[in-house]
Design an enzyme around this catalytic site. Sequence first.
Site, PDB file in Angstrom:
ATOM      1  CB  ILE A 104     -41.369-128.530 -18.020  1.00  0.00           C
ATOM      2  CG1 ILE A 104     -41.990-128.278 -19.407  1.00  0.00           C
ATOM      3  CG2 ILE A 104     -41.175-130.028 -17.803  1.00  0.00           C
ATOM      4  CD1 ILE A 104     -41.123-128.762 -20.566  1.00  0.00           C
ATOM      5  CG  HIS A 120     -42.036-135.144 -16.794  1.00  0.00           C
ATOM      6  ND1 HIS A 120     -43.247-135.298 -17.416  1.00  0.00           N
ATOM      7  CD2 HIS A 120     -41.668-136.391 -16.406  1.00  0.00           C
ATOM      8  CE1 HIS A 120     -43.591-136.579 -17.414  1.00  0.00           C
ATOM      9  NE2 HIS A 120     -42.654-137.262 -16.799  1.00  0.00           N
TER      10      HIS A 120
HETATM   11  P1  CNA Z   1     -51.364-134.627 -22.377  1.00  0.00           P
HETATM   12  O1  CNA Z   1     -51.069-136.027 -22.765  1.00  0.00           O
HETATM   13  O2  CNA Z   1     -51.270-133.581 -23.403  1.00  0.00           O
HETATM   14  O3  CNA Z   1     -52.848-134.643 -21.781  1.00  0.00           O
HETATM   15  C1  CNA Z   1     -53.488-133.486 -21.364  1.00  0.00           C
HETATM   16  C2  CNA Z   1     -54.904-133.855 -20.946  1.00  0.00           C
HETATM   17  O4  CNA Z   1     -55.499-132.689 -20.374  1.00  0.00           O
HETATM   18  C3  CNA Z   1     -55.795-134.311 -22.095  1.00  0.00           C
HETATM   19  O5  CNA Z   1     -56.370-135.545 -21.754  1.00  0.00           O
HETATM   20  C4  CNA Z   1     -56.866-133.209 -22.200  1.00  0.00           C
HETATM   21  O6  CNA Z   1     -58.142-133.728 -22.472  1.00  0.00           O
HETATM   22  C5  CNA Z   1     -56.829-132.598 -20.827  1.00  0.00           C
HETATM   23  N1  CNA Z   1     -57.147-131.170 -20.768  1.00  0.00           N
HETATM   24  C6  CNA Z   1     -56.686-130.170 -21.566  1.00  0.00           C
HETATM   25  N2  CNA Z   1     -57.129-128.987 -21.142  1.00  0.00           N
HETATM   26  C7  CNA Z   1     -57.901-129.231 -20.041  1.00  0.00           C
HETATM   27  C8  CNA Z   1     -58.648-128.400 -19.153  1.00  0.00           C
HETATM   28  N3  CNA Z   1     -58.689-127.080 -19.295  1.00  0.00           N
HETATM   29  N4  CNA Z   1     -59.328-129.012 -18.149  1.00  0.00           N
HETATM   30  C9  CNA Z   1     -59.311-130.360 -17.993  1.00  0.00           C
HETATM   31  N5  CNA Z   1     -58.630-131.184 -18.804  1.00  0.00           N
HETATM   32  C10 CNA Z   1     -57.920-130.638 -19.816  1.00  0.00           C
HETATM   33  O7  CNA Z   1     -50.490-134.147 -21.142  1.00  0.00           O
HETATM   34  P2  CNA Z   1     -49.842-134.995 -19.956  1.00  0.00           P
HETATM   35  O8  CNA Z   1     -49.363-134.007 -18.955  1.00  0.00           O
HETATM   36  O9  CNA Z   1     -50.693-136.106 -19.522  1.00  0.00           O
HETATM   37  O10 CNA Z   1     -48.592-135.634 -20.720  1.00  0.00           O
HETATM   38  C11 CNA Z   1     -47.441-135.697 -20.163  1.00  0.00           C
HETATM   39  C12 CNA Z   1     -46.363-134.804 -20.829  1.00  0.00           C
HETATM   40  C13 CNA Z   1     -46.819-133.570 -21.520  1.00  0.00           C
HETATM   41  C14 CNA Z   1     -45.532-134.301 -19.700  1.00  0.00           C
HETATM   42  O11 CNA Z   1     -44.265-134.824 -19.870  1.00  0.00           O
HETATM   43  C15 CNA Z   1     -45.465-132.791 -19.797  1.00  0.00           C
HETATM   44  O12 CNA Z   1     -44.189-132.330 -19.479  1.00  0.00           O
HETATM   45  C16 CNA Z   1     -45.777-132.501 -21.227  1.00  0.00           C
HETATM   46  N6  CNA Z   1     -46.263-131.110 -21.491  1.00  0.00           N
HETATM   47  C17 CNA Z   1     -46.151-130.125 -20.551  1.00  0.00           C
HETATM   48  C18 CNA Z   1     -46.613-128.843 -20.832  1.00  0.00           C
HETATM   49  C19 CNA Z   1     -46.464-127.771 -19.769  1.00  0.00           C
HETATM   50  O13 CNA Z   1     -45.476-127.762 -19.033  1.00  0.00           O
HETATM   51  N7  CNA Z   1     -47.424-126.873 -19.666  1.00  0.00           N
HETATM   52  C20 CNA Z   1     -47.210-128.562 -22.055  1.00  0.00           C
HETATM   53  C21 CNA Z   1     -47.298-129.602 -23.014  1.00  0.00           C
HETATM   54  C22 CNA Z   1     -46.826-130.871 -22.712  1.00  0.00           C
END
Ligand code: CNA
Length: 245
Positions: A104, A120
Amino acid sequence: MDKLDQFLEWVKESKRIVFFGGAGVSTESGIPDFRSVDGLYNQKYSYPPEMILSHSFFVNNPSEFYRFYRDKILIDGAEPNITHKKLAELEAAGKLTAVVTQNIDGLHQKAGSKTVFEVHGTVARNFCTHCHKMFTGDEVKELIDKSPLRLPECDNCGGLIKPDVVLYEEGLDDEVWAGATRHIREADMLIVGGTSLVVYPAAGLINYYRGSKLVLINKSETPYDHEANLVLHMALGEVFSKVVC
Ligand code: CNA
C-alpha cells in the site's frame, strides 16, 4: 544451469511477464514487512498488526489505529529500491505487462511503473467517511503531524478521514481484482516475490496463472513452494540487480 541463471534466462525469453509481490518487496526500502524477523509481528505492540489494521478496530479505536498507522505504515522518506526500479524498466522495455501488489506504499508508481494493481489499496488515497472528499497521503500526514492527539478530520464537514486501504474484514475492489486476474491469466511468466502467501484472497491470485514459468522469490519458504517451477530463497535485491532489461 543454476537457479538464478534459469530465472534470468526466462526473463530474457518472456514477453508478458507479470510480477505479483508483497511486503518483502519494500523491506529493502526500509519499510518493515509483517512476518520476517525484523517485521511488525516481532515487535511489541498492545495489539497485533492484523487487529489494528482491521475495519472494526478502525471504527472502535481510531486514535490507536492512527498512532500505529503514522508510526509504522507511513514511513518517511521511503524510496523505490532496485526491485521496484527493474520492474519499471521491464515494463518500459515492453516485457512486463503488470505489477500486482499487496503493498500500500505506492513505491512501484514512484519507480515509474504504469500498470499497477494495488489489491489492498494505497496510502496515497484517502477519503472523508462522511462527505467522501478525497485527500492525498501527504495531506493526511500533515494533519496527523500538526495535531498528533487529534484524529485527521475533513476540512469540509469534520468527518473522520480513512485511508483507501483494504483493512482486514473488508472486501477487495472488483475492478482491481478483475484486472489483476486477467493479466496473471494471460502472463507467459509469473514472478511472485516478497510475500508469505498466507493472506487471502490475495494469495489465491497465483492460481489464475496458466503457464509453466512460475517463479517464487522469497527469503523464507511459502505454502506455494511445491507448486512453483522455480524457487529462489534469496533477497529480491540480490536477484533483480542481475536483471538486464
Ligand atoms: P508478509 O506476510 O510480511 O511476508 C513478507 C515475506 O517477504 C516474508 O515471507 C519474508 O521472508 C519475505 N521477505 C522480506 N524481505 C525480503 C527480501 N528483501 N527479499 C525476498 N523476500 C523477502 O507480507 P505479505 O505481503 O505476504 O502480507 C500481506 C500483507 C502485508 C498485505 O496486506 C500488505 O498490505 C501488508 N504490508 C504491506 C507493507 C507495504 O505496503 N510495504 C508493509 C507491511 C505489510
